[in-house]
Design a protein around this motif. Structure first.
Motif, PDB file in Angstrom:
ATOM      1  N   GLU A  40       0.866  -1.546   0.106  1.00 27.59           N
ATOM      2  CA  GLU A  40       0.029  -0.151   0.016  1.00 27.59           C
ATOM      3  C   GLU A  40       0.842   1.411  -0.104  1.00 27.59           C
ATOM      4  OE1 GLU A  40      -0.229  -2.217   3.080  1.00 27.59           O
ATOM      5  OE2 GLU A  40      -1.347  -3.453   1.543  1.00 27.59           O
ATOM      6  N   GLU A  41       2.076   1.078   0.425  1.00 24.99           N
ATOM      7  CA  GLU A  41       2.754   2.339   0.497  1.00 24.99           C
ATOM      8  C   GLU A  41       3.668   2.454  -0.684  1.00 24.99           C
ATOM      9  OE1 GLU A  41       3.200   4.756   3.022  1.00 24.99           O
ATOM     10  OE2 GLU A  41       1.366   3.658   3.609  1.00 24.99           O
ATOM     11  N   SER A  42       3.893   1.706  -1.702  1.00 23.63           N
ATOM     12  CA  SER A  42       4.466   1.740  -2.777  1.00 23.63           C
ATOM     13  C   SER A  42       3.616   2.302  -4.066  1.00 23.63           C
ATOM     14  CB  SER A  42       4.622   0.257  -3.269  1.00 23.63           C
ATOM     15  OG  SER A  42       5.917  -0.247  -2.388  1.00 23.63           O
ATOM     16  N   ASN A  43       4.159   2.918  -4.821  1.00 21.73           N
ATOM     17  CA  ASN A  43       3.619   3.471  -6.078  1.00 21.73           C
ATOM     18  C   ASN A  43       3.537   2.724  -7.276  1.00 21.73           C
ATOM     19  OD1 ASN A  43       3.134   6.140  -4.822  1.00 21.73           O
ATOM     20  ND2 ASN A  43       4.990   6.830  -5.132  1.00 21.73           N
ATOM     21  N   SER A  44       2.467   2.722  -7.865  1.00 18.06           N
ATOM     22  CA  SER A  44       2.371   1.950  -9.090  1.00 18.06           C
ATOM     23  C   SER A  44       3.129   2.523 -10.370  1.00 18.06           C
ATOM     24  CB  SER A  44       0.958   1.735  -9.613  1.00 18.06           C
ATOM     25  OG  SER A  44       0.472   2.697  -9.865  1.00 18.06           O
ATOM     26  N   ILE A  45       3.485   2.172 -11.421  1.00 18.77           N
ATOM     27  CA  ILE A  45       3.842   2.632 -12.554  1.00 18.77           C
ATOM     28  C   ILE A  45       2.879   3.810 -12.912  1.00 18.77           C
ATOM     29  CG2 ILE A  45       4.541   2.419 -15.036  1.00 18.77           C
ATOM     30  CD1 ILE A  45       5.858  -0.326 -14.225  1.00 18.77           C
ATOM     31  N   ALA A  46       1.561   3.379 -12.947  1.00 18.95           N
ATOM     32  CA  ALA A  46       0.717   4.658 -13.376  1.00 18.95           C
ATOM     33  C   ALA A  46       0.780   5.691 -12.527  1.00 18.95           C
ATOM     34  CB  ALA A  46      -0.978   3.879 -13.350  1.00 18.95           C
ATOM     35  N   VAL A  47       1.221   5.411 -11.299  1.00 21.59           N
ATOM     36  CA  VAL A  47       0.978   6.655 -10.101  1.00 21.59           C
ATOM     37  C   VAL A  47       2.372   7.566 -10.807  1.00 21.59           C
ATOM     38  CG1 VAL A  47       1.734   7.264  -8.015  1.00 21.59           C
ATOM     39  CG2 VAL A  47      -0.489   5.825  -8.667  1.00 21.59           C
ATOM     40  N   ILE A  48       3.457   6.678 -10.846  1.00 22.73           N
ATOM     41  CA  ILE A  48       4.949   7.460 -10.967  1.00 22.73           C
ATOM     42  C   ILE A  48       4.613   8.308 -12.343  1.00 22.73           C
ATOM     43  CG2 ILE A  48       7.224   7.176 -11.506  1.00 22.73           C
ATOM     44  CD1 ILE A  48       7.171   4.456  -9.860  1.00 22.73           C
ATOM     45  N   VAL A  49       3.925   7.597 -13.407  1.00 24.28           N
ATOM     46  CA  VAL A  49       3.765   8.437 -14.639  1.00 24.28           C
ATOM     47  C   VAL A  49       2.864   9.813 -14.280  1.00 24.28           C
ATOM     48  CG1 VAL A  49       2.282   8.257 -16.960  1.00 24.28           C
ATOM     49  CG2 VAL A  49       4.071   6.429 -16.115  1.00 24.28           C
ATOM     50  N   LYS A  50       1.929   9.680 -13.768  1.00 26.11           N
ATOM     51  CA  LYS A  50       1.112  10.750 -13.338  1.00 26.11           C
ATOM     52  C   LYS A  50       2.017  12.002 -12.673  1.00 26.11           C
ATOM     53  CE  LYS A  50      -3.570  11.553 -11.154  1.00 26.11           C
ATOM     54  NZ  LYS A  50      -4.562  10.926 -10.363  1.00 26.11           N
ATOM     55  N   HIS A  51       2.712  11.445 -11.536  1.00 25.45           N
ATOM     56  CA  HIS A  51       3.464  12.319 -10.890  1.00 25.45           C
ATOM     57  C   HIS A  51       4.671  13.040 -11.752  1.00 25.45           C
ATOM     58  CE1 HIS A  51       6.322  14.157  -7.888  1.00 25.45           C
ATOM     59  NE2 HIS A  51       7.032  13.388  -8.071  1.00 25.45           N
ATOM     60  N   ILE A  52       5.219  12.520 -12.542  1.00 29.51           N
ATOM     61  CA  ILE A  52       6.381  12.962 -13.390  1.00 29.51           C
ATOM     62  C   ILE A  52       5.634  13.643 -14.426  1.00 29.51           C
ATOM     63  CG2 ILE A  52       7.781  12.166 -15.320  1.00 29.51           C
ATOM     64  CD1 ILE A  52       8.537   9.628 -14.421  1.00 29.51           C
ATOM     65  N   SER A  53       4.338  13.392 -14.947  1.00 28.51           N
ATOM     66  CA  SER A  53       3.869  14.305 -15.762  1.00 28.51           C
ATOM     67  C   SER A  53       3.282  15.782 -15.100  1.00 28.51           C
ATOM     68  CB  SER A  53       2.617  13.642 -16.471  1.00 28.51           C
ATOM     69  OG  SER A  53       1.961  14.467 -17.195  1.00 28.51           O
ATOM     70  N   GLY A  54       2.871  15.644 -13.960  1.00 28.83           N
ATOM     71  CA  GLY A  54       2.383  16.766 -13.202  1.00 28.83           C
ATOM     72  C   GLY A  54       3.454  17.392 -13.017  1.00 28.83           C
ATOM     73  N   ASN A  55       4.455  17.175 -12.301  1.00 24.96           N
ATOM     74  CA  ASN A  55       6.010  17.898 -12.337  1.00 24.96           C
ATOM     75  C   ASN A  55       6.330  18.641 -13.550  1.00 24.96           C
ATOM     76  OD1 ASN A  55       8.968  17.873 -12.306  1.00 24.96           O
ATOM     77  ND2 ASN A  55       8.354  17.841 -10.067  1.00 24.96           N
TER      78      ASN A  55
END
Length: 177
Positions: A40-55
């Motif tokens: 539950e504390e880890s990020n999925s690839i989808a979440v990492i993509v969303k974060h990189i894009s937002g940044n």
């Protein structure tokens, strides 16, 4: 060619290579693999993509003239996996990289001497670029690592295959002689 132009050319090449590694990784995944987490504390690839894009969109939209932390960004939301399709994930990935690479390509030698702000803190343009290189490389590395775990024996290497280092080196030396 002067140092500033060399630097701009190098960073453009390095960031494009980083995106290419991400592209090749994402192309190996099925829909479920984009959303996999080890806990539950880890990020999925989808979440990492969303974060990189937002940044990327926040930092690099009007990079030289506005604070890199835009009021329109909801960073906390970037860590909630709200994607329903693979296409949404890939579109988000491309949108962030497009904003970022366009901004990098528009930089001039004179821009390297400027100062920008991120969350009110001043940074030289070079520092801001290097900060993002570290950040994006870290996250693309995470994407690659997770992808290797979820694809297992189906993983297609992005670099020199195991056991082929000497052959690769010999070929490179021969090519550049």
């Amino acid at each position: 060619m002067n140092f500033q132009q060399i630097y701009l050319d190098v960073i453009s090449k390095r960031f494009k290579n980083l995106k290419e590694q991400g592209d090749k990784t994402l192309s190996q995944l099925n829909h479920e693999q984009f959303h996999w987490t080890i806990n539950e504390e880890s990020n999925s690839i989808a979440v990492i993509v969303k974060h990189i894009s937002g940044n990327m969109i926040s930092r690099w939209t009007d990079f030289l003239t506005t604070d890199g932390e835009k009021s329109t960004r909801n960073r906390d939301d970037e860590f909630i996996d709200s994607f329903t399709t693979t296409e949404e994930i890939l579109t988000t990935w491309e949108k962030g990289w497009q904003v970022f690479l366009d901004a990098i390509e528009q930089l001039t030698e004179a821009d390297l001497e400027k100062v920008i702000t991120i969350r009110g803190e001043q940074h030289s343009v070079i520092d801001a670029i290097e900060r993002q290189m570290s950040h994006y490389a870290q996250h693309v590395g995470q994407i690659i690592y997770i992808a290797k775990q979820v694809t297992g024996s189906q993983w297609q290497t992005l670099s020199i295959p195991r056991g082929q280092s000497q052959n690769f080196t010999d070929a490179m030396v021969k090519k550049h002689q």
